[in-house]
Design a protein around this motif. Structure first.
Motif, PDB file in Angstrom:
ATOM      1  N   ILE A   1      -7.150   0.914   3.709  1.00 48.53           N
ATOM      2  CA  ILE A   1      -7.481  -0.637   3.039  1.00 48.53           C
ATOM      3  C   ILE A   1      -9.353  -0.562   3.532  1.00 48.53           C
ATOM      4  O   ILE A   1      -9.346  -0.141   4.360  1.00 48.53           O
TER       5      ILE A   1
ATOM      6  N   SER B   1       0.533  -1.462   0.125  1.00 51.51           N
ATOM      7  CA  SER B   1       0.131  -0.083  -0.043  1.00 51.51           C
ATOM      8  C   SER B   1       0.632   1.562  -0.145  1.00 51.51           C
ATOM      9  O   SER B   1       1.883   1.348   0.258  1.00 51.51           O
TER      10      SER B   1
ATOM     11  N   SER C   1      -4.603   0.376  -8.050  1.00 55.80           N
ATOM     12  CA  SER C   1      -5.045  -0.338  -6.582  1.00 55.80           C
ATOM     13  C   SER C   1      -4.693  -1.430  -7.121  1.00 55.80           C
ATOM     14  O   SER C   1      -4.731  -1.976  -8.566  1.00 55.80           O
TER      15      SER C   1
ATOM     16  N   GLY D   1      -2.047   1.017  -4.201  1.00 58.44           N
ATOM     17  CA  GLY D   1      -0.716   0.900  -4.633  1.00 58.44           C
ATOM     18  C   GLY D   1      -0.351   0.661  -6.100  1.00 58.44           C
ATOM     19  O   GLY D   1      -1.288   0.959  -6.593  1.00 58.44           O
TER      20      GLY D   1
ATOM     21  N   ASN E   1      -6.649  -2.116  -1.652  1.00 54.32           N
ATOM     22  CA  ASN E   1      -5.767  -0.804  -1.257  1.00 54.32           C
ATOM     23  C   ASN E   1      -4.898  -0.423  -2.629  1.00 54.32           C
ATOM     24  O   ASN E   1      -4.918  -0.854  -3.447  1.00 54.32           O
TER      25      ASN E   1
END
Length: 371
Positions: free
Chosen positions: A282, A276, A356, A301, A299
């Motif tokens: 989250i 993340s 994501s 990322g 999450n």
């Protein structure tokens, strides 16, 4: 009742073709033999034979023993045709045995069989190609595992050396200030925890290779389990400035193996934390879908490329291949999660786009009913 009963055998297209050709050959040979006899009879009638002529004596003997003669000739024709048609499938069998050796030790050479056996040839080549792919995947997984063990063994030295070094400092300098003592102790503890993580990776590798997972189902309040797990991860999230955003449908109960399902959730949440962006959220949701429940974990990322996303559940595969990464585990977390979910007759999949990462897990409310 045994559902694995082998179905009754049916003749293959090749065997039906050989049998039909065999019957047609015998029938055709009989007709040709009859026509040949009539032709020779007409030819013999056109000659004037003398009683002492050897050919006349032979023909007379045949005429007197017509049944025996015909039987012997027809038997000889039948034996000859039968030999030819038995010899052909025997040659096919020999070629099939030779070709099967390529399945035992598959190689890049294509299996070639006679034209009549092309369907068999195609099937064997499909099996050969699948065996080659499986062997390649097994070698690749074994190589990743061996590389990982080497990396982990190397990385064990660094935190161990640090722990020993700081403990020696604490022992050799008894008059050290409380602030410095607390600092050294904190560093030694961090390195010891890292050492524990690496040792746990070794145990994961061993357990994954040497054990078979089995279920011990019991009915649980799944909503309460998720709430408890997310609460226990709050300190870990706080270290990276992360926050939960949860939507958990209340009072959902399922029959499952709670320890193994908890391990699935633990692996997925740790993966989400590790990948993340700092100071992000989250998202975790759980809701009922008839006889199933769906858990979504998302999450923010770095987007996972499709080629890596397709391999994310493979054994010993790590998205971040850097061996020195603090977040890099043994590459077994997601593989174990998939095995546990599959054992519960559920499904798990991953998607990633627009920075994501989302994991979707679908579990039956009663795993025993399906198993």
């Amino acid at each position: 009742m045994n559902n694995n009963k082998i179905p009754s055998s049916r003749r293959s297209q090749l065997s039906r073709q050989i049998l039909l050709q065999y019957l047609l050959a015998i029938f055709g040979a009989g007709i040709l033999f009859g026509l040949l006899v009539l032709l020779l009879w007409q030819v013999a009638q056109s000659f004037v034979w003398q009683p002492w002529d050897p050919v006349y004596q032979l023909l007379s003997w045949i005429k007197d023993n017509i049944v025996l003669t015909f039987a012997c000739v027809l038997a000889a024709i039948w034996l000859f045709i039968t030999y030819l048609f038995i010899n052909r499938p025997l040659r096919y069998l020999d070629q099939l045995i030779e070709a099967s050796k390529q399945l035992i030790v598959p190689n890049e050479q294509e299996i070639l069989l006679p034209k009549a056996m092309k369907p068999v040839q195609d099937e064997m080549n499909l099996i050969r190609e699948q065996a080659l792919r499986n062997a390649f995947a097994a070698r690749e997984a074994e190589q990743r595992k061996n590389d990982l063990i080497v990396y982990l063994a190397h990385d064990l030295k660094t935190p161990l050396t640090s722990v020993i070094g700081y403990l020696n400092l604490l022992q050799d300098e008894p008059q050290i200030s409380p602030e410095l003592r607390a600092r050294y102790t904190g560093i030694a503890l961090d390195k010891a925890l890292r050492l524990e993580d690496l040792i746990n990776d070794f145990f994961d590798i061993t357990r994954f290779n040497l054990t078979t997972l089995t279920l011990e189902p019991e009915r649980i309040n799944f909503s309460r389990m998720l709430e408890q797990i997310t609460f226990e991860f709050n300190p870990v999230l706080a270290e990276k400035g992360l926050e939960w955003e949860t939507v958990i449908q209340p009072d959902i109960s399922i029959l499952c193996d709670p320890d193994k399902i908890e391990r699935v959730l633990d692996n997925l949440i740790r993966n989400a934390i590790n990948y993340s962006y700092p100071d992000s959220k989250i998202f975790l949701s759980m809701y009922s879908l008839g006889e199933q429940v769906e858990i979504d974990l998302k999450n923010k990322g770095k987007t996972i490329p499709p080629e890596k996303l397709n391999r994310i559940f493979e054994q010993f595969y790590r998205i971040d291949s850097s061996r020195s990464s603090r977040t890099g585990g043994a590459g077994l977390g997601l593989a174990i999660a998939k095995e546990i979910v599959t054992l519960h007759s559920g499904t798990i999949r991953a998607t990633s786009e627009h920075e994501s990462i989302c994991f979707e897990v679908v579990l039956p409310k009663n795993c025993q009913k399906i198993v």
